[in-house]
Motif scaffolding. Structure first.
Motif, short mmCIF file in Angstrom:
data_model
loop_
_atom_site.label_atom_id
_atom_site.label_comp_id
_atom_site.label_asym_id
_atom_site.label_seq_id
_atom_site.Cartn_x
_atom_site.Cartn_y
_atom_site.Cartn_z
N ALA A 116 -3.83 -4.11 -4.49
CA ALA A 116 -4.45 -2.94 -3.84
C ALA A 116 -3.49 -2.05 -3.08
CB ALA A 116 -5.55 -3.43 -2.89
N ALA A 117 -2.19 -2.21 -3.22
CA ALA A 117 -1.25 -1.36 -2.48
C ALA A 117 -1.49 0.11 -2.79
CB ALA A 117 0.19 -1.75 -2.81
N GLY A 118 -1.62 0.92 -1.74
CA GLY A 118 -1.84 2.35 -1.91
C GLY A 118 -3.27 2.73 -2.23
N ARG A 119 -4.16 1.77 -2.31
CA ARG A 119 -5.56 2.06 -2.63
C ARG A 119 -6.48 1.48 -1.56
NH1 ARG A 119 -6.98 0.33 -8.49
NH2 ARG A 119 -8.71 1.77 -8.10
N GLU A 120 -7.78 1.58 -1.76
CA GLU A 120 -8.75 1.19 -0.74
C GLU A 120 -9.31 -0.21 -0.98
OE1 GLU A 120 -11.66 4.25 -0.98
OE2 GLU A 120 -10.42 5.76 0.04
N VAL A 121 -9.53 -0.92 0.13
CA VAL A 121 -10.17 -2.24 0.10
C VAL A 121 -11.39 -2.16 1.01
CG1 VAL A 121 -9.95 -4.66 0.77
CG2 VAL A 121 -8.04 -3.49 -0.36
#
Length: 486
Positions: free
Chosen positions: A179-184
């Protein structure tokens, strides 16, 4: 005869410093001290260590003289000071001790004690070379993950598995790789703080993922998760609150519902379980603790948990789930920084084999402590009490509760029996008690040759047999008798 320097009025500072003996003069009685007072069978420490201790004792004396403080500068006194320093340096670190607190997974005391099989496996690997990353059948480089991933996959009915050095590392690797750079997306009520002031949100942000908090502290609905999903969403995250409990007006989606929602949007669901119970806790009268195999069966794509909590093994972070996700984690550069070492790996494999063989309850100390029948605990408490009473120490058998501890099963306790020691001020030096002989006794137990850590409640030192290993009984009783009668 001891030479006392009480103040510069009796002797000038320069003269006092000149009376200090040379290092060699302190070394001779220091060697004799070790022979007379050292631990039986312990060899004489290295000469370099003795010299270092003698110099330190002399330096402490110089500092005291320069400060105008009274100090005994006789060779005997300086050798005694040096001996104490050598003795302290010779002690192992971390120091082994007896956990009489009744807290089974005691974080400050090293969490879970290891099984005999795990200890043997670690010793065997530590003593020489091992096929850590070597495939003996093929005669070529192999993977240290092979034995543990096979065991975990079979135990949890998972497609694949990996191990890193702790559960925080497992979460960091998972979110960085997926999920690096994205939303969790995560429920606000699951943003926990763990020991030492470390907060899960802060740990997870290091992955480069952007946390999207939904719901409220006490109530989060499926609609909150659904509304938060965007093209930037990488995964849904669920964190089991293993070290706290919210009760009352609460709501949270079931794990299978979150899995369905995630899969509708072609997203993975990651479940951080924390404590890692592989056995059903309700069989011992405890609340049900969620299990990794249940999470995977409910639809979680990746589950992570600790090795040194309810699993009862060495510190490790275990990951299991979909093969495609595990492969992405395995080939991420962070895996090199977070990889498990050979000694931990050996202990973990031995621990997992106990589950595979169906012998975990009997072999793994954490489960053995949880499963110990109450009559057996009472019998040991009675025995301790009788021995201490015969030594003239006030003691009685008292009902109480043990706790699981270690960020696992908050609020859950097990009934137990304590040996409650009630020392009198006459047994403890009055100056040390400040009116509280029990606290003074507990402090003395900390400095025993084998330290003992216990609870103090209502002017009694409570010793819980549940967390004292049977082979430690004699050491415990000797420590209490010495501390209460010296």
């Amino acid at each position: 005869m001891a030479r006392q320097h009480h103040s510069p009025k009796n002797q000038s500072t320069a003269e006092a410093l000149r009376t200090l003996p040379p290092v060699d003069a302190v070394l001779r009685p220091l060697t004799a001290y070790w022979t007379e007072r050292g631990t039986a069978g312990e060899p004489l420490p290295a000469q370099a260590r003795l010299i270092r201790a003698a110099r330190a004792a002399l330096q402490a004396a110089r500092t005291a003289i320069l400060d105008g403080r009274p100090i005994d500068t006789s060779i005997e006194a300086l050798a005694a000071d040096a001996f104490e320093q050598v003795r302290q340096e010779a002690l192992p670190s971390p120091r082994p001790l007896i956990n009489a607190t009744g807290v089974i997974i005691n974080t400050n005391l090293g969490r879970a004690p290891l099984s005999d099989a795990a200890l043997k496996a670690i010793a065997d690997v530590a003593a020489g070379y091992s096929a850590l990353e070597y495939d003996l059948e093929r005669g070529e480089r192999g993977s240290r993950q092979t034995p543990v991933r096979k065991l975990l996959s079979e135990l949890l009915r998972a497609e694949d598995a990996l191990v890193v050095n702790n559960n925080a590392a497992a979460m960091l690797v998972a979110l960085t790789a997926l999920a690096a750079g994205r939303e969790v997306v995560i429920s606000r009520g699951e943003l926990v703080e763990i020991g030492g002031g470390f907060r899960i949100p802060d740990v997870l942000r290091q992955s480069g993922a952007r946390l999207i908090e939904v719901g409220t502290t006490n109530r989060t609905r499926m609609s909150d998760f659904a509304a938060a999903i965007t093209p930037e969403t990488a995964l849904l995250l669920s964190v089991h609150p293993s070290n706290y409990r919210i009760v009352g007006f609460t709501a949270a989606p079931a794990l299978h519902e979150l899995a369905d929602l995630a899969h509708q949007h072609h997203l993975p669901l990651v479940h951080d379980l924390g404590s890692g119970a592989l056995l059903r806790t309700e069989q011992w009268g405890l609340a049900h603790e969620p299990m990794p195999q249940e999470s995977l069966a409910a639809g979680a794509d990746l589950v992570c948990f600790s090795g040194d909590k309810l699993l009862g093994g060495p510190q490790a972070g275990l990951l299991a789930g979909k093969a495609e996700l595990i492969a992405r984690l395995e080939h991420h550069p962070l895996m090199r920084a977070m990889r498990i070492d050979k000694l931990t790996l050996a202990g973990l494999v031995a621990t997992l084999r106990a589950y595979s063989d169906g012998t975990a309850e009997a072999e793994i100390p954490v489960w053995r402590m949880i499963a110990t029948p109450l009559p057996a605990i009472k019998s040991r408490a009675q025995f301790w009490t009788e021995v201490l009473q015969q030594a003239g120490i006030g003691a009685s058998v008292q009902e109480g509760h043990s706790t699981i501890g270690g960020g696992s099963m908050p609020g859950e306790t097990l009934p137990t029996w304590h040996c409650a020691v009630a020392p009198t001020p006459s047994q403890i030096a009055p100056a040390a008690t400040n009116g509280d002989a029990a606290s003074a006794l507990a402090a003395r137990l900390h400095t025993s040759q084998t330290p003992v850590v216990a609870r103090v409640l209502r002017e009694r030192v409570l010793l819980d047999p549940r967390t004292v290993l049977p082979e430690q009984d004699a050491l415990l009783l000797d420590a209490v008798k010495a501390a209460a009668t010296e």
